[in-house]
Every structure is written in C-alpha cells, then in structure tokens.
Design an enzyme around this catalytic site. Sequence first.
Site, mmCIF file in Angstrom:
data_model
loop_
_atom_site.group_PDB
_atom_site.id
_atom_site.type_symbol
_atom_site.label_atom_id
_atom_site.label_comp_id
_atom_site.label_asym_id
_atom_site.label_seq_id
_atom_site.Cartn_x
_atom_site.Cartn_y
_atom_site.Cartn_z
ATOM 1 N N ASP A 129 1.253 -1.591 0.381
ATOM 2 C CA ASP A 129 0.012 0.105 0.241
ATOM 3 C C ASP A 129 0.924 1.669 -0.475
ATOM 4 O O ASP A 129 0.422 1.828 0.280
ATOM 5 C CB ASP A 129 -1.075 -0.171 1.024
ATOM 6 C CG ASP A 129 -1.961 1.273 0.983
ATOM 7 O OD1 ASP A 129 -2.205 1.567 0.402
ATOM 8 O OD2 ASP A 129 -1.933 2.011 2.228
ATOM 9 N N CYS A 183 -21.030 -8.916 -7.655
ATOM 10 C CA CYS A 183 -21.773 -7.696 -6.850
ATOM 11 C C CYS A 183 -23.633 -7.892 -7.718
ATOM 12 O O CYS A 183 -24.702 -7.628 -6.663
ATOM 13 C CB CYS A 183 -21.574 -6.291 -6.660
ATOM 14 S SG CYS A 183 -19.758 -5.954 -5.954
ATOM 15 N N CYS A 193 -23.393 5.120 1.674
ATOM 16 C CA CYS A 193 -22.416 6.534 1.962
ATOM 17 C C CYS A 193 -23.234 7.357 2.506
ATOM 18 O O CYS A 193 -24.243 8.088 1.662
ATOM 19 C CB CYS A 193 -21.857 6.728 1.010
ATOM 20 S SG CYS A 193 -20.550 7.522 0.623
#
Length: 311
Positions: A129, A183, A193
């Site tokens: 990362d 999905c 969100c």
Amino acid sequence: MTLTERVKRKALDLGFQAAGVSRVTSDRPEAARLSEWLSRDYHGEMAWMARTAAKRRNPALLLPGIRAIVSVGMNYYTEDRPDDARGHGRIARYARGQDYHRILGERLESLASFLQQEAPDFRSLAYVDTGAVMEKAWAQRAGIGWIGKHSNLVSGQYGSWLLLGDVLTTADLDPDEPGADLCGTCTLCIKACPTGAITEPYVVDGRRCLSYLTIEQRGDVPEDFQKALGNRIFGCDDCLDVCPYNHQATPTAEPAFCATALTLNPDLDLLATQSADDFQTAFHGSAVRRITHEGLQRSVAIAGKNAGGAR
C-alpha cells in the site's frame, strides 16, 4: 510442487489467508479507468496519485522485466463492537490494531526473500500500500476477490476485510483465474455512503469520501461534510459494513489487529486535551499516527461538535 505452488503455500504459512498470481501483460483496462478517475480530479489533494500514475499503469517501470505479481490478503476482521455513546469517537476497523504496514510488510519481505531463494536468477519486490501498485486490480486478477461497487476488494470468503499486499517478480509464475464480479444488482454500499461519494457503481469521488476527508485532506474539512462526519475521527467503514458478503466473514487469528481500549471507544474529551507528545505516545505503532496530531485534533473537534457538548 511447482514454483508457483510453493510460493502460494509459503504465503499461507506466513499468515496470509489468500494468495494468488496474475501475469503482467499489456492488456490492463484498469489503467484507462485510473486515467479517467484522475481526469475528474477525484483524487483531490492526493497529488502523489497523479505523480505515480505512469508506474501504476505499467508496473514494468517499478521492476523492469516483470512477468508476474503475487497478490496476498490478510484477514483483519474482528468482532469488536464500538460503543457509539455520546462523547465517543470512531476509528475505522483496519486502524484499531497495530499498523498493518508493518504486520504485512515484514511477512511480504519474507515472501519476496523466499521467492528469491527458490528462483535466484529472478528479481522480486514487495509492496504494502505504499508503492505505486494498483493492488486491488491485481488482487482481482489473481482471483482473491473482485472490486465491488464501492471500489474496494470483496472476497467471497472474507467479505470486505482483507488487507492487501504484492510481490512483483520477474519469475514466470502460473496465473490464477481472475475473480468474478458477484455484486449483481446490489447497491447497498452506494446507498450507505453518508456523503454520496460513490458517484456511480465502481467510482468514488475521493473528495467526498469521509476516509479521504479524515485522513488525506489537509486543513479544514469542508463545512458541507462536517455533519456527515458524525463521530468518525479516522476513516469510515459504512460502505464496507453493509456488504452482504460480510455475513460469512470469520474473525482474524492475528492478535495484532485486535482493538485497544483507546482505538475501540476513543474518548473525545481525552483526545481533545492531548498534546503532540501525548498523541505520539498513545498511538505508537498505530496507523492513526499518519494523520498527525493536528489532523486528529481537527476531526476530534468536529466529532465533539456533532456530539453536542463534547469538547
């Protein structure tokens, strides 16, 4: 066993729960998506995303002669349940334990060293990362999972709770089948969100994302988003929490990811009185230190205001 099988077995022996291999080819559709994302300025103040875009599109700029990428995932899910009582802040799950960069980094270096020993004529580099690697895209190519509509990796076995790392290598390893997108028609993450940062399936406007605003954003958080911040002082898990694949997630066996009393239910009043030295001591070995004392104080002040009385 083949070299590929030995490398993946070694990854599991080192404590990773998932390991897969992808072959580096000139066909990289994720490179075009990165360019489109950057052109919309969705990276906000993360200027390093634009500076390193060429390397992200083409890993051969990181390791000339690269042929394959070994992607690994480590489960960080814990059953800790934060108490969102008034005056408590919230820290994203991945940052409640020890800094994952160190936990994964040491083991990835061991994996790269193992590969070097097994194939001394080839070169390998480990990244967690911190390098210009599109780790989610390569993890999907390696069959570890798929990139969900919230733009994070989802695993059929571990849900949303895998931390990712990579070993780039010039060795010619056998690739796995890419992960299939499961999905379907689900849009729970988009609806969850708080700021509408998922502007369309698989696309996140970082400038609206609460993780970006509490970690990457420097200076003041825009007033339009301060109420949506709620009691979050480092990151946000809302889009991850609602994923149906988390119902079968199992707790990690890695003690380093367990929350501490400070990170599970951080006291806003206590944090508001921390000096810079207190901050460094309290969050020693934690990913929270990344936002600096000033950054945490900014988020704590907003969370305190939202709590209606905490300092």
